[in-house]
Design a protein around this motif. Structure first.
Motif, PDB file in Angstrom:
ATOM      1  N   ARG A   1      -3.936   4.668   6.441  1.00  9.55           N
ATOM      2  CA  ARG A   1      -5.264   5.282   6.505  1.00  9.55           C
ATOM      3  C   ARG A   1      -5.492   6.056   5.217  1.00  9.55           C
ATOM      4  NH1 ARG A   1      -2.772   5.807  11.108  1.00  9.55           N
ATOM      5  NH2 ARG A   1      -3.664   4.974  13.013  1.00  9.55           N
ATOM      6  N   LEU A   2      -6.530   5.667   4.498  1.00  9.94           N
ATOM      7  CA  LEU A   2      -6.918   6.325   3.263  1.00  9.94           C
ATOM      8  C   LEU A   2      -8.267   7.001   3.501  1.00  9.94           C
ATOM      9  CD1 LEU A   2      -5.975   3.180   1.277  1.00  9.94           C
ATOM     10  CD2 LEU A   2      -4.763   5.348   1.064  1.00  9.94           C
ATOM     11  N   PRO A   3      -8.666   7.959   2.663  1.00  8.93           N
ATOM     12  CA  PRO A   3      -9.941   8.645   2.889  1.00  8.93           C
ATOM     13  C   PRO A   3     -11.154   7.702   2.925  1.00  8.93           C
ATOM     14  CG  PRO A   3      -8.649   9.818   1.254  1.00  8.93           C
ATOM     15  CD  PRO A   3      -7.927   8.533   1.541  1.00  8.93           C
ATOM     16  N   HIS A   4     -11.098   6.604   2.179  1.00  6.52           N
ATOM     17  CA  HIS A   4     -12.250   5.709   2.064  1.00  6.52           C
ATOM     18  C   HIS A   4     -12.089   4.370   2.774  1.00  6.52           C
ATOM     19  CE1 HIS A   4      -9.421   4.660  -1.061  1.00  6.52           C
ATOM     20  NE2 HIS A   4     -10.030   3.496  -1.209  1.00  6.52           N
ATOM     21  N   LYS A   5     -10.902   4.072   3.304  1.00  7.79           N
ATOM     22  CA  LYS A   5     -10.689   2.790   3.978  1.00  7.79           C
ATOM     23  C   LYS A   5      -9.360   2.795   4.726  1.00  7.79           C
ATOM     24  CE  LYS A   5      -8.213   0.384   0.294  1.00  7.79           C
ATOM     25  NZ  LYS A   5      -8.093  -0.861  -0.451  1.00  7.79           N
ATOM     26  N   VAL A   6      -9.134   1.719   5.476  1.00  7.75           N
ATOM     27  CA  VAL A   6      -7.832   1.473   6.089  1.00  7.75           C
ATOM     28  C   VAL A   6      -7.286   0.172   5.507  1.00  7.75           C
ATOM     29  CG1 VAL A   6      -8.329   2.710   8.230  1.00  7.75           C
ATOM     30  CG2 VAL A   6      -8.810   0.264   8.092  1.00  7.75           C
ATOM     31  N   SER A   7      -5.986   0.039   5.510  1.00 12.90           N
ATOM     32  CA  SER A   7      -5.362  -1.155   4.926  1.00 12.90           C
ATOM     33  C   SER A   7      -5.491  -2.362   5.841  1.00 12.90           C
ATOM     34  CB  SER A   7      -3.883  -0.893   4.645  1.00 12.90           C
ATOM     35  OG  SER A   7      -3.174  -0.727   5.866  1.00 12.90           O
ATOM     36  N   GLY A   8      -5.709  -2.118   7.127  1.00 15.32           N
ATOM     37  CA  GLY A   8      -5.584  -3.185   8.101  1.00 15.32           C
ATOM     38  C   GLY A   8      -4.115  -3.331   8.449  1.00 15.32           C
ATOM     39  N   ILE A   9      -3.802  -4.268   9.290  1.00 16.43           N
ATOM     40  CA  ILE A   9      -2.406  -4.511   9.677  1.00 16.43           C
ATOM     41  C   ILE A   9      -1.853  -5.549   8.713  1.00 16.43           C
ATOM     42  CG2 ILE A   9      -0.890  -5.386  11.490  1.00 16.43           C
ATOM     43  CD1 ILE A   9      -2.923  -4.225  13.503  1.00 16.43           C
ATOM     44  N   VAL A  10      -0.923  -5.097   7.863  1.00 19.67           N
ATOM     45  CA  VAL A  10      -0.423  -5.948   6.793  1.00 19.67           C
ATOM     46  C   VAL A  10       1.098  -6.035   6.836  1.00 19.67           C
ATOM     47  CG1 VAL A  10      -2.410  -5.562   5.277  1.00 19.67           C
ATOM     48  CG2 VAL A  10      -0.456  -4.027   5.143  1.00 19.67           C
ATOM     49  N   LYS A  11       1.595  -7.158   6.349  1.00 14.57           N
ATOM     50  CA  LYS A  11       3.034  -7.432   6.384  1.00 14.57           C
ATOM     51  C   LYS A  11       3.799  -6.658   5.313  1.00 14.57           C
ATOM     52  CE  LYS A  11       6.293  -9.818   8.291  1.00 14.57           C
ATOM     53  NZ  LYS A  11       6.933  -9.098   9.363  1.00 14.57           N
ATOM     54  N   LYS A  12       3.266  -6.604   4.097  1.00 14.21           N
ATOM     55  CA  LYS A  12       3.945  -5.919   2.999  1.00 14.21           C
ATOM     56  C   LYS A  12       3.397  -4.508   2.854  1.00 14.21           C
ATOM     57  CE  LYS A  12       4.959 -10.064   0.379  1.00 14.21           C
ATOM     58  NZ  LYS A  12       4.726 -10.801  -0.841  1.00 14.21           N
ATOM     59  N   ARG A  13       4.252  -3.608   2.397  1.00 14.14           N
ATOM     60  CA  ARG A  13       3.830  -2.227   2.165  1.00 14.14           C
ATOM     61  C   ARG A  13       2.734  -2.218   1.093  1.00 14.14           C
ATOM     62  NH1 ARG A  13       8.555   1.681   0.773  1.00 14.14           N
ATOM     63  NH2 ARG A  13       9.286   0.826   2.725  1.00 14.14           N
ATOM     64  N   PRO A  14       1.542  -1.711   1.426  1.00 16.23           N
ATOM     65  CA  PRO A  14       0.431  -1.727   0.467  1.00 16.23           C
ATOM     66  C   PRO A  14       0.709  -0.883  -0.774  1.00 16.23           C
ATOM     67  CG  PRO A  14      -0.366  -1.328   2.689  1.00 16.23           C
ATOM     68  CD  PRO A  14       1.133  -1.230   2.735  1.00 16.23           C
ATOM     69  N   SER A  15       0.042  -1.236  -1.861  1.00 14.30           N
ATOM     70  CA  SER A  15       0.227  -0.518  -3.129  1.00 14.30           C
ATOM     71  C   SER A  15      -0.252   0.927  -3.033  1.00 14.30           C
ATOM     72  CB  SER A  15      -0.505  -1.248  -4.251  1.00 14.30           C
ATOM     73  OG  SER A  15      -1.895  -1.299  -3.960  1.00 14.30           O
ATOM     74  N   GLU A  16      -1.129   1.225  -2.077  1.00 17.69           N
ATOM     75  CA  GLU A  16      -1.623   2.595  -1.901  1.00 17.69           C
ATOM     76  C   GLU A  16      -0.581   3.517  -1.258  1.00 17.69           C
ATOM     77  OE1 GLU A  16      -5.131  -0.205  -1.478  1.00 17.69           O
ATOM     78  OE2 GLU A  16      -3.247  -0.015  -0.428  1.00 17.69           O
ATOM     79  N   PHE A  17       0.553   2.965  -0.844  1.00 16.36           N
ATOM     80  CA  PHE A  17       1.609   3.771  -0.221  1.00 16.36           C
ATOM     81  C   PHE A  17       2.128   4.795  -1.219  1.00 16.36           C
ATOM     82  CE2 PHE A  17       6.001   4.780   0.725  1.00 16.36           C
ATOM     83  CZ  PHE A  17       5.931   5.099   2.062  1.00 16.36           C
ATOM     84  N   PRO A  18       2.404   6.018  -0.843  1.00 10.05           N
ATOM     85  CA  PRO A  18       2.184   6.559   0.487  1.00 10.05           C
ATOM     86  C   PRO A  18       0.752   7.070   0.629  1.00 10.05           C
ATOM     87  CG  PRO A  18       3.240   8.222  -0.847  1.00 10.05           C
ATOM     88  CD  PRO A  18       3.065   6.993  -1.714  1.00 10.05           C
TER      89      PRO A  18
END
Length: 189
Positions: free
Chosen positions: A32-49
């Motif tokens: 969960r980011l302030p402007h969007k959600v990643s959705g349910i994804v298999k790989k750790r998103p680049s926005e992590f953490p």
């Protein structure tokens, strides 16, 4: 029996280590980011953490939320107990008070009280019952629980579905937590 617990983590490195220790081939992420959600994804998103997020698989869900000290982590699992997590649901304030006193005294007493606390928490923790329910995106109307439209779900394995696990207090029959989980499809024989 199931377990719900919490833990304070001080750094991104500790959070990554915890996620890596509990990761398996059926794990998924949701940030969960302030402007969007990643959705349910298999790989750790680049926005992590992100400010908050979760990783889940068939065994557990780990949720994290950024705070002033680092990250507060909540675990929701089918396991009986997870070491280093403080059980949620029972009043442990007295035992935490004893641990704080022991820490002030010295490490010798801390180890003794830590063992005592672990034993007490294992015996007296709140018992959670779990129920797992299917979840589908819009389009399949026969299932009551649904994700919002245009929600990214990366589920490449035809043998698994994303589901929800309800954590129910056995004393009050109240649902306190709903965790994402992975459910294996039953094979028709």
């Amino acid at each position: 029996m199931s377990f719900v617990g919490t833990k304070q983590i001080n750094s991104v490195d500790e959070l990554e280590e915890l996620l890596t220790q509990n990761y398996n081939e059926n794990s998924y992420y949701f940030l969960r980011l302030p402007h969007k959600v990643s959705g349910i994804v298999k790989k750790r998103p680049s926005e992590f953490p992100s400010i908050e997020g979760q990783m889940f698989n068939e065994n557990l869900e780990l949720r994290w939320k950024k705070n002033q000290k680092g990250y507060q982590v909540l675990v929701l699992t089918k396991a009986d107990f997870i070491h280093d997590f403080i059980p949620v649901g029972t009043d442990f304030s007295y035992y935490l008070y004893l641990l704080a006193i022991a820490q002030l005294l010295n490490d010798k007493y801390l180890k003794l009280f830590s063992f005592y606390f672990h034993t007490l928490s294992h015996k007296h923790r709140k018992t959670w019952e779990t129920k797992t329910r299917s979840v589908v995106s819009y389009g399949k109307k026969e299932i009551e629980t649904r994700f919002p439209r245009k929600f990214k779900i990366e589920c490449y394995n035809d043998n698994i579905d994303i589901a929800q696990r309800y954590f129910i207090d056995v004393q009050t029959a109240t649902v306190h937590f709903i965790a994402l989980t992975v459910a294996f499809k039953k094979k028709n024989a």
